[in-house]
Scaffold this motif. Structure first.
Motif, PDB file in Angstrom:
ATOM      1  N   MET A   1       0.855  -1.190   0.000  1.00 59.99           N
ATOM      2  CA  MET A   1       0.000   0.000   0.000  1.00 59.99           C
ATOM      3  C   MET A   1       0.894   1.245   0.000  1.00 59.99           C
ATOM      4  O   MET A   1       1.548   1.546   0.981  1.00 59.99           O
ATOM      5  N   GLU A   2       0.887   1.895  -1.122  1.00 58.38           N
ATOM      6  CA  GLU A   2       1.742   3.084  -1.184  1.00 58.38           C
ATOM      7  C   GLU A   2       1.056   4.279  -0.532  1.00 58.38           C
ATOM      8  O   GLU A   2      -0.158   4.321  -0.407  1.00 58.38           O
ATOM      9  N   ILE A   3       1.848   5.212  -0.133  1.00 61.50           N
ATOM     10  CA  ILE A   3       1.302   6.408   0.498  1.00 61.50           C
ATOM     11  C   ILE A   3       0.555   7.216  -0.566  1.00 61.50           C
ATOM     12  O   ILE A   3       1.065   7.476  -1.645  1.00 61.50           O
ATOM     13  N   THR A   4      -0.679   7.562  -0.264  1.00 61.09           N
ATOM     14  CA  THR A   4      -1.470   8.364  -1.191  1.00 61.09           C
ATOM     15  C   THR A   4      -1.314   9.823  -0.775  1.00 61.09           C
ATOM     16  O   THR A   4      -1.732  10.196   0.297  1.00 61.09           O
ATOM     17  N   LYS A   6      -1.880  13.051   0.279  1.00 59.94           N
ATOM     18  CA  LYS A   6      -3.184  13.485   0.741  1.00 59.94           C
ATOM     19  C   LYS A   6      -3.557  14.877   0.259  1.00 59.94           C
ATOM     20  O   LYS A   6      -2.709  15.744   0.080  1.00 59.94           O
ATOM     21  N   PRO A  52      -9.941  14.915   6.296  1.00 63.33           N
ATOM     22  CA  PRO A  52      -9.106  15.823   7.082  1.00 63.33           C
ATOM     23  C   PRO A  52      -8.035  15.065   7.852  1.00 63.33           C
ATOM     24  O   PRO A  52      -8.200  13.880   8.140  1.00 63.33           O
ATOM     25  N   ASN A  53      -6.973  15.727   8.150  1.00 57.04           N
ATOM     26  CA  ASN A  53      -5.954  15.159   9.028  1.00 57.04           C
ATOM     27  C   ASN A  53      -6.381  15.433  10.467  1.00 57.04           C
ATOM     28  O   ASN A  53      -6.226  16.535  10.990  1.00 57.04           O
ATOM     29  N   HIS A  54      -6.927  14.386  11.091  1.00 53.14           N
ATOM     30  CA  HIS A  54      -7.517  14.558  12.421  1.00 53.14           C
ATOM     31  C   HIS A  54      -6.492  15.009  13.451  1.00 53.14           C
ATOM     32  O   HIS A  54      -6.823  15.724  14.389  1.00 53.14           O
ATOM     33  N   TYR A  55      -5.278  14.555  13.287  1.00 53.28           N
ATOM     34  CA  TYR A  55      -4.264  14.868  14.300  1.00 53.28           C
ATOM     35  C   TYR A  55      -3.815  16.316  14.184  1.00 53.28           C
ATOM     36  O   TYR A  55      -3.687  17.019  15.180  1.00 53.28           O
ATOM     37  N   ALA A  56      -3.595  16.759  12.936  1.00 53.30           N
ATOM     38  CA  ALA A  56      -3.228  18.162  12.739  1.00 53.30           C
ATOM     39  C   ALA A  56      -4.357  19.056  13.221  1.00 53.30           C
ATOM     40  O   ALA A  56      -4.130  20.111  13.822  1.00 53.30           O
ATOM     41  N   LEU A  59      -4.317  19.206  16.909  1.00 55.84           N
ATOM     42  CA  LEU A  59      -3.135  19.966  17.329  1.00 55.84           C
ATOM     43  C   LEU A  59      -3.391  21.462  17.218  1.00 55.84           C
ATOM     44  O   LEU A  59      -3.005  22.246  18.082  1.00 55.84           O
ATOM     45  N   PHE A  97      -2.551  16.000  23.531  1.00 53.06           N
ATOM     46  CA  PHE A  97      -3.601  16.898  23.062  1.00 53.06           C
ATOM     47  C   PHE A  97      -4.138  17.665  24.261  1.00 53.06           C
ATOM     48  O   PHE A  97      -3.943  17.265  25.405  1.00 53.06           O
ATOM     49  N   MET A 333     -13.373  11.228  14.434  1.00 51.19           N
ATOM     50  CA  MET A 333     -13.416  10.048  13.579  1.00 51.19           C
ATOM     51  C   MET A 333     -14.773   9.388  13.732  1.00 51.19           C
ATOM     52  O   MET A 333     -15.502   9.632  14.682  1.00 51.19           O
TER      53      MET A 333
END
Lengths: 356, 356
Positions: A1-4, A6, A52-56, A59, A97, A333
């Motif tokens: 699985m390659e990185i898509t 984002k 969305p990037n949930h972690y960003a 943060l 967080f 999420m």
DNA sequence: GTTGTGCAAAGTTAAGGTTTTTTAATCATA
DNA sequence: TATGATTAAAAAACCTTAACTTTGCACAAC
């Protein structure tokens, strides 16, 4: 699985010819957007698959997310103590967080105490609530409807009330768990088995919880179907009178010398095991089944004075519940609603691998 | 638990009177720091309790983290297929971070194939490796020492080799699991039980895995101690010849009419269950124990043609293993090394709550 | 004595993807 | 012409990383 690679908000903004701020306002429905911008961004959003990037996101979010839990008061090493430790481990795990956590404790035998603590909890205006329920429908309904009204998401631990609007449930199916104990008892029975002792261990305000009651219902139903000829003999023990407790057990085992199977639906099986070991060492072995892998019970399993425990993984329940609420409420999420934990049988052979 | 306003690199830099770059260099041991700066920063670090924000760190990190797994080839719905799905779910879960994932598959009956795939894997220069081990010490040792040399952290799945230098292990204790199956078989036995059938299901290149062998060892040891009078009768089935397989079973159950207990240490118990149900419907019930909650086996438990399964949670194993390696290698958290999964008994009564 | 080279050490800053505040621009109203 | 309300862009922030830049110093060459 390659990185898509984002798609970012920035990419959407570029393609729609607006700024990131505008895209953010649209995504979060914060208003102050012209119909033209709205349409252009919506078009891009429809074309591409933005996640969305949930972690960003977490943060960058400025406000601290307040978690609150309301749990029954509990002693060291008890079921709820382990649940609470699991919750605290969850808090620690997501310490990076901006979160806060406060526990409220109520007296499970005093509905007023529950109401009072609910009020205190609500006064702190939490963003997310975790509930160890009290066994009273209307009081629970009152509390959850207040939460619903304020739009505060909440999780239920241990007892599921399907009619509520909770975000997450973590617990065990106690009816099925009782049926499972019936199966294990049946396996341990042989053709000569006529009776099974069912110990109800009470005291210090202990009344059967909803869970315990359901286990008994599940057990009796199973026995009715599969072993209708075996009689279930109830024995009531009152823990707050240790001497009296031993007297009751001595009398019981003396007047029922053929009992070879016994179980109890709470964590007190070690009391029976210890009594038999210490006070009636010459009595033939009684196969004992109980609930909850608290230290005293685990000890009994290891030394052979009790035979079976059905485990609930309270620590995992707390940790997983917190993690789910964190993922759902902070990281936004999508999380499944009901989480029935495994019904796990512990014996001498596998108890070393019970990790909670 | 109130939120503890976290100390940032910037705070340390201010207190030490240096820049954030210098603090970062010291924390990561990147050198080019004067003894004076070093000492001043070290002093601040000693005074305060700095814990990095792992998520911000991963977010800021520039390079993609390459995960690679090497697993035995597998069929749909098999144990390893579920492990792989668990790993893939892990990849999806942490998709917000820059990670890539590639699976290499080897023929478990061909050591050359394993070596070849290891070479391909190493050629991709992964940052983190997850290994479904081949049952051959020296070949495994050769591979892991190459990883050690290159400083690539790796996880072991399923089989633990304590002498290796792996970062994480996820699996079940198979000796103990075998002993547990002995306990359950013993419970199911009664005074008239003289024999237990032990089916070994082979074929299509199937040889017993290390896990299966250890289960058998644990089982036999338990039986030797607790039921030395019960004979364990081996039956070899070759799956690639379905007709022959049925013939063997028919002959076996005909020549051993008193057999009421049987088990097998891999996921093929449904073959025996189906045979008894379809080909010998009048035969008295044989209590069957097997391993792995693959669909066919679950079906047998639900309909009652098999009685016990011991579950391994392969999906959780994969997911948790990936999560642990992610936490350890990407977020640089401290993670425990060995993770023995629960030895879980599934029956008709609790199988609905088996979620993997 | 000035200039130049080399290098260690330390500071600065642009990411990373999002949120949110601040600022600016536009348009309409009085 | 100012005032106010919309709308949108810009910028700062979250915390860390890492590339890039600057500084300072030692030493050598002219």
């Amino acid at each position: 699985m390659e990185i898509t690679s984002k798609i970012r908000i920035k990419d959407i903004a570029e393609r729609a010819g607006v700024s990131v701020g505008t895209v953010d306002r649209i995504i979060h429905g914060r208003g102050n957007v012209s119909p033209i911008s709205m349409e252009r961004v919506q078009k891009v959003l429809d074309e591409i698959n933005y996640t969305p990037n949930h972690y960003a996101s977490a943060l960058a979010s400025h406000n601290v997310h307040q978690f609150a839990a309301i749990l029954p008061m509990h002693e060291v090493d008890s079921y709820w103590a382990r649940v609470e430790n699991g919750l605290l481990d969850g808090v620690r795990r997501f310490n990076d967080f901006k979160i806060s956590f406060k526990v409220f404790r109520y007296d499970p035998f005093n509905t007023e105490s529950f109401k009072l603590e609910c009020q205190s909890l609500l006064n702190t205006c939490p963003d997310t609530v975790i509930i160890g329920p009290i066994f009273n429908y209307s009081i629970m309904a009152n509390f959850t409807s207040q939460l619903d009204e304020k739009g505060i998401p909440y999780a239920l631990l241990d007892s599921n009330w399907p009619e509520f609007n909770h975000r997450i449930f973590y617990g065990q199916d106690s009816l099925q768990s009782g049926a499972f104990s019936g199966r294990i008892m049946s396996l341990s029975a042989d053709s000569s088995t006529k009776q099974i002792a069912l110990f109800k261990v009470m005291g210090e305000g202990r009344v059967a919880s909803r869970q315990q009651m359901n286990r008994e219902v599940g057990f009796r139903k199973y026995m009715e179907v599969h072993n209708p000829d075996i009689e279930i003999v109830d024995v009531n023990l009152y823990v707050y009178d240790k001497k009296g407790m031993n007297d009751i057990m001595r009398e019981f085992f003396t007047t029922h010398p053929d009992i070879r199977l016994a179980l109890c639906f709470n964590s007190s099986v070690h009391i029976i095991a210890s009594f038999l070991k210490e006070e009636m060492p010459d009595h033939p072995h009684v196969t004992l089944l109980g609930y909850d892998a608290v230290d005293a019970n685990v000890q009994c399993i290891k030394e052979g004075s009790a035979d079976f425990l059905i485990a609930q993984h309270p620590h995992s329940q707390g940790l997983d519940c917190f993690r789910s609420m964190f993922n759902s409420c902070v990281l936004k999420m999508h999380i499944a609603r009901d989480h029935y934990m495994a019904i796990e049988l512990l014996t001498k052979e596998n108890i070393d691998f019970y990790k909670d």
